[in-house]
Design a protein around this motif. Structure first.
Motif, PDB file in Angstrom:
ATOM      1  N   THR A   1      22.891  66.035   0.994  1.00 47.39           N
ATOM      2  CA  THR A   1      24.213  66.652   1.185  1.00 47.39           C
ATOM      3  C   THR A   1      24.834  67.367  -0.147  1.00 47.39           C
ATOM      4  OG1 THR A   1      25.547  64.853   0.813  1.00 47.39           O
ATOM      5  CG2 THR A   1      24.642  64.902   2.729  1.00 47.39           C
ATOM      6  N   LEU A   2      24.314  67.402  -1.267  1.00 43.58           N
ATOM      7  CA  LEU A   2      24.571  68.121  -2.430  1.00 43.58           C
ATOM      8  C   LEU A   2      24.496  69.700  -2.288  1.00 43.58           C
ATOM      9  CD1 LEU A   2      23.158  65.806  -5.107  1.00 43.58           C
ATOM     10  CD2 LEU A   2      25.398  65.803  -4.485  1.00 43.58           C
ATOM     11  N   PRO A   3      25.402  70.294  -2.800  1.00 44.88           N
ATOM     12  CA  PRO A   3      25.542  71.746  -2.785  1.00 44.88           C
ATOM     13  C   PRO A   3      24.268  72.374  -3.448  1.00 44.88           C
ATOM     14  CG  PRO A   3      27.175  71.176  -4.310  1.00 44.88           C
ATOM     15  CD  PRO A   3      26.671  70.200  -3.401  1.00 44.88           C
ATOM     16  N   SER A   4      23.605  73.275  -3.117  1.00 47.59           N
ATOM     17  CA  SER A   4      22.548  74.212  -3.588  1.00 47.59           C
ATOM     18  C   SER A   4      22.626  74.189  -5.118  1.00 47.59           C
ATOM     19  CB  SER A   4      21.975  75.284  -2.824  1.00 47.59           C
ATOM     20  OG  SER A   4      23.192  76.185  -3.069  1.00 47.59           O
ATOM     21  N   GLY A   5      23.855  74.453  -5.659  1.00 49.13           N
ATOM     22  CA  GLY A   5      23.948  74.715  -7.282  1.00 49.13           C
ATOM     23  C   GLY A   5      23.835  73.590  -7.804  1.00 49.13           C
ATOM     24  N   GLU A   6      23.721  72.327  -7.216  1.00 49.48           N
ATOM     25  CA  GLU A   6      23.422  71.262  -8.110  1.00 49.48           C
ATOM     26  C   GLU A   6      22.037  71.152  -8.446  1.00 49.48           C
ATOM     27  OE1 GLU A   6      25.217  68.585  -9.419  1.00 49.48           O
ATOM     28  OE2 GLU A   6      27.200  69.702  -8.774  1.00 49.48           O
TER      29      GLU A   6
ATOM     30  N   PRO B   1       4.295  74.558  -5.476  1.00 47.54           N
ATOM     31  CA  PRO B   1       4.133  75.732  -4.995  1.00 47.54           C
ATOM     32  C   PRO B   1       5.420  76.258  -4.043  1.00 47.54           C
ATOM     33  CG  PRO B   1       2.048  74.682  -4.397  1.00 47.54           C
ATOM     34  CD  PRO B   1       3.271  73.757  -5.045  1.00 47.54           C
ATOM     35  N   HIS B   2       6.299  75.431  -3.874  1.00 50.17           N
ATOM     36  CA  HIS B   2       7.312  75.790  -2.896  1.00 50.17           C
ATOM     37  C   HIS B   2       8.708  76.065  -3.916  1.00 50.17           C
ATOM     38  CE1 HIS B   2       5.019  75.013   0.484  1.00 50.17           C
ATOM     39  NE2 HIS B   2       4.528  74.095  -0.057  1.00 50.17           N
ATOM     40  N   LEU B   3       8.675  76.000  -4.996  1.00 48.31           N
ATOM     41  CA  LEU B   3       9.771  76.302  -5.906  1.00 48.31           C
ATOM     42  C   LEU B   3      10.340  77.786  -5.657  1.00 48.31           C
ATOM     43  CD1 LEU B   3       8.763  74.416  -9.338  1.00 48.31           C
ATOM     44  CD2 LEU B   3      10.908  73.994  -7.764  1.00 48.31           C
ATOM     45  N   GLU B   4      11.436  78.140  -5.664  1.00 51.28           N
ATOM     46  CA  GLU B   4      12.110  79.129  -5.632  1.00 51.28           C
ATOM     47  C   GLU B   4      13.014  79.582  -7.017  1.00 51.28           C
ATOM     48  OE1 GLU B   4      14.773  79.476  -2.314  1.00 51.28           O
ATOM     49  OE2 GLU B   4      13.165  79.100  -0.916  1.00 51.28           O
ATOM     50  N   GLU B   5      12.978  80.901  -7.286  1.00 44.81           N
ATOM     51  CA  GLU B   5      13.321  81.341  -8.538  1.00 44.81           C
ATOM     52  C   GLU B   5      14.778  80.774  -8.795  1.00 44.81           C
ATOM     53  OE1 GLU B   5      14.292  85.451 -10.784  1.00 44.81           O
ATOM     54  OE2 GLU B   5      13.857  85.508  -8.762  1.00 44.81           O
ATOM     55  N   GLY B   6      14.949  79.933  -9.920  1.00 49.51           N
ATOM     56  CA  GLY B   6      16.201  79.598 -10.166  1.00 49.51           C
ATOM     57  C   GLY B   6      16.458  77.835  -9.778  1.00 49.51           C
ATOM     58  N   ASP B   7      15.267  77.582  -9.156  1.00 48.89           N
ATOM     59  CA  ASP B   7      15.454  75.942  -9.153  1.00 48.89           C
ATOM     60  C   ASP B   7      15.233  75.197 -10.183  1.00 48.89           C
ATOM     61  OD1 ASP B   7      15.404  76.111  -6.287  1.00 48.89           O
ATOM     62  OD2 ASP B   7      13.082  76.077  -5.849  1.00 48.89           O
ATOM     63  N   SER B   8      16.009  74.045 -10.284  1.00 48.41           N
ATOM     64  CA  SER B   8      15.935  73.241 -11.506  1.00 48.41           C
ATOM     65  C   SER B   8      14.785  72.340 -11.409  1.00 48.41           C
ATOM     66  CB  SER B   8      17.151  72.455 -11.656  1.00 48.41           C
ATOM     67  OG  SER B   8      17.331  71.802 -10.510  1.00 48.41           O
ATOM     68  N   GLY B   9      14.122  72.186 -10.486  1.00 44.36           N
ATOM     69  CA  GLY B   9      13.028  71.340 -10.340  1.00 44.36           C
ATOM     70  C   GLY B   9      12.254  71.244  -9.062  1.00 44.36           C
ATOM     71  N   VAL B  10      11.299  70.289  -8.782  1.00 44.54           N
ATOM     72  CA  VAL B  10      10.965  70.108  -7.459  1.00 44.54           C
ATOM     73  C   VAL B  10      11.827  69.234  -6.558  1.00 44.54           C
ATOM     74  CG1 VAL B  10       8.400  70.079  -8.264  1.00 44.54           C
ATOM     75  CG2 VAL B  10       9.829  68.017  -8.149  1.00 44.54           C
ATOM     76  N   GLU B  11      12.874  68.779  -7.260  1.00 41.96           N
ATOM     77  CA  GLU B  11      13.783  68.028  -6.412  1.00 41.96           C
ATOM     78  C   GLU B  11      14.672  69.053  -5.574  1.00 41.96           C
ATOM     79  OE1 GLU B  11      12.752  65.614  -9.970  1.00 41.96           O
ATOM     80  OE2 GLU B  11      13.617  67.803  -9.712  1.00 41.96           O
ATOM     81  N   ALA B  12      14.724  70.261  -5.952  1.00 46.61           N
ATOM     82  CA  ALA B  12      15.306  71.235  -5.096  1.00 46.61           C
ATOM     83  C   ALA B  12      14.782  71.508  -3.715  1.00 46.61           C
ATOM     84  CB  ALA B  12      15.391  72.667  -5.951  1.00 46.61           C
ATOM     85  N   VAL B  13      13.425  71.557  -3.759  1.00 50.24           N
ATOM     86  CA  VAL B  13      12.506  71.381  -2.811  1.00 50.24           C
ATOM     87  C   VAL B  13      12.726  70.456  -1.675  1.00 50.24           C
ATOM     88  CG1 VAL B  13      10.134  72.126  -1.818  1.00 50.24           C
ATOM     89  CG2 VAL B  13      10.719  72.920  -4.011  1.00 50.24           C
ATOM     90  N   VAL B  14      12.663  69.221  -2.191  1.00 49.76           N
ATOM     91  CA  VAL B  14      13.021  68.041  -1.396  1.00 49.76           C
ATOM     92  C   VAL B  14      14.543  68.314  -0.754  1.00 49.76           C
ATOM     93  CG1 VAL B  14      13.364  65.470  -1.134  1.00 49.76           C
ATOM     94  CG2 VAL B  14      11.759  66.568  -2.871  1.00 49.76           C
ATOM     95  N   ARG B  15      15.559  68.654  -1.574  1.00 52.21           N
ATOM     96  CA  ARG B  15      16.759  68.924  -1.034  1.00 52.21           C
ATOM     97  C   ARG B  15      16.675  69.856   0.288  1.00 52.21           C
ATOM     98  NH1 ARG B  15      19.759  72.673  -0.452  1.00 52.21           N
ATOM     99  NH2 ARG B  15      21.968  72.417  -0.148  1.00 52.21           N
ATOM    100  N   ARG B  16      15.927  70.959   0.238  1.00 55.57           N
ATOM    101  CA  ARG B  16      15.989  71.999   0.945  1.00 55.57           C
ATOM    102  C   ARG B  16      15.139  71.545   2.351  1.00 55.57           C
ATOM    103  NH1 ARG B  16      15.230  75.826  -3.118  1.00 55.57           N
ATOM    104  NH2 ARG B  16      13.007  75.838  -3.029  1.00 55.57           N
ATOM    105  N   GLU B  17      14.180  70.717   2.302  1.00 58.84           N
ATOM    106  CA  GLU B  17      13.508  70.441   3.532  1.00 58.84           C
ATOM    107  C   GLU B  17      14.377  69.355   4.114  1.00 58.84           C
ATOM    108  OE1 GLU B  17       9.013  71.408   2.126  1.00 58.84           O
ATOM    109  OE2 GLU B  17       9.411  69.341   2.502  1.00 58.84           O
ATOM    110  N   LEU B  18      15.021  68.536   3.511  1.00 58.83           N
ATOM    111  CA  LEU B  18      16.038  67.576   4.198  1.00 58.83           C
ATOM    112  C   LEU B  18      17.081  68.379   4.821  1.00 58.83           C
ATOM    113  CD1 LEU B  18      15.694  64.748   1.722  1.00 58.83           C
ATOM    114  CD2 LEU B  18      14.658  64.776   3.489  1.00 58.83           C
TER     115      LEU B  18
END
Length: 250
Positions: free
Chosen positions: A120-125, A178-195
């Protein structure tokens, strides 16, 4: 609280686990199989010198997901061993020291999240543009400081903070990269997006998995981890078969 309705035709779209959508029923069967599958093990003891076959849990559910909350640093290491196997003396010390080393970082991440689950955290996190001090940057620092046995460390941390700290292994981390996007801080961003993209499906999976297994109620963060690990280690079919077998609950 009203439980989410389960749409039998629903799917989970998890690019990190593969290109095809996962039918909800199959995802549930995989989780139940992870919880209930058994494997044969040859056991020998002084009383049975010739040995005998026993059936033991195939995966870490009973030793980790259904395990009680930790009561201290030594119990934290035991939780890590429940998923990733026994450590030798040096390994035990490494994990013990790493958990102490990352504790301030985890504390800062928990304070920053302010009770909000990761999904539920904003993408900016999870963007480098908003660093420093974001949850994503702090979780990245935790992973970097986790020592020689990061799986053990993250397992213990996830057990303490099951809605915030992802449990990641080298295998699942490689699947997410492989699913990281430009600006992602780490793979945790991918997990957050998929959830976030599968919010209703994972909410329903949380409830359905807790009912079907009866001895644990993992958050969707852990369920994502289980599904991804089963898919990327080629254990998916085994878990699904076990979850649909005659001994499966529900």
């Amino acid at each position: 609280m009203v439980e989410p309705e389960v749409d039998t035709g629903a799917v989970l779209v998890l690019p990190s686990a593969g290109p095809d959508p996962i039918p909800f029923a199959e995802a549930l069967a995989a989780v139940v199989g992870y919880a209930r599958a058994r494997r044969p093990l040859r056991f020998r003891s002084p009383g049975v010198p010739d040995g005998r076959w026993v059936r033991v849990p195939a995966y870490g559910w009973a030793r980790f997901d259904a395990a009680p909350a930790s009561t201290g640093p030594d119990a934290d290491v035991l939780l890590g061993e429940g998923l990733h196997g026994r450590l030798d003396r040096d390994g035990w010390t490494d994990v013990h020291d790493a958990l102490a080393r990352v504790r301030p970082l985890v504390h800062d991440a928990v304070r920053r999240a302010a009770g909000r689950p990761l999904w539920t955290l904003p993408s900016g996190e999870f963007s480098v543009l908003d660093e420093p001090g974001t949850v994503g940057s702090l979780l990245r620092e935790v992973a970097s400081a986790a020592g020689a046995h990061p799986g053990h460390v993250l397992a213990a941390l996830h057990h303490h903070h099951p809605a915030l700290v992802p449990h990641l292994t080298r295998t699942t981390r490689r699947a997410l990269l492989p699913h990281l996007e430009e600006g992602d801080s780490g793979v945790e961003a991918v997990v957050r997006r998929e959830l976030a993209a599968n919010e209703r499906g994972f909410a329903a999976l949380e409830s359905a998995a807790a009912r079907a297994t009866g001895d644990a109620a993992p958050t969707r963060l852990r369920l994502h981890d289980v599904l991804l690990w089963l898919a990327t280690t080629l254990r998916w079919s085994h878990a699904v078969h076990a979850g649909r077998g005659p001994d499966a609950p529900g």
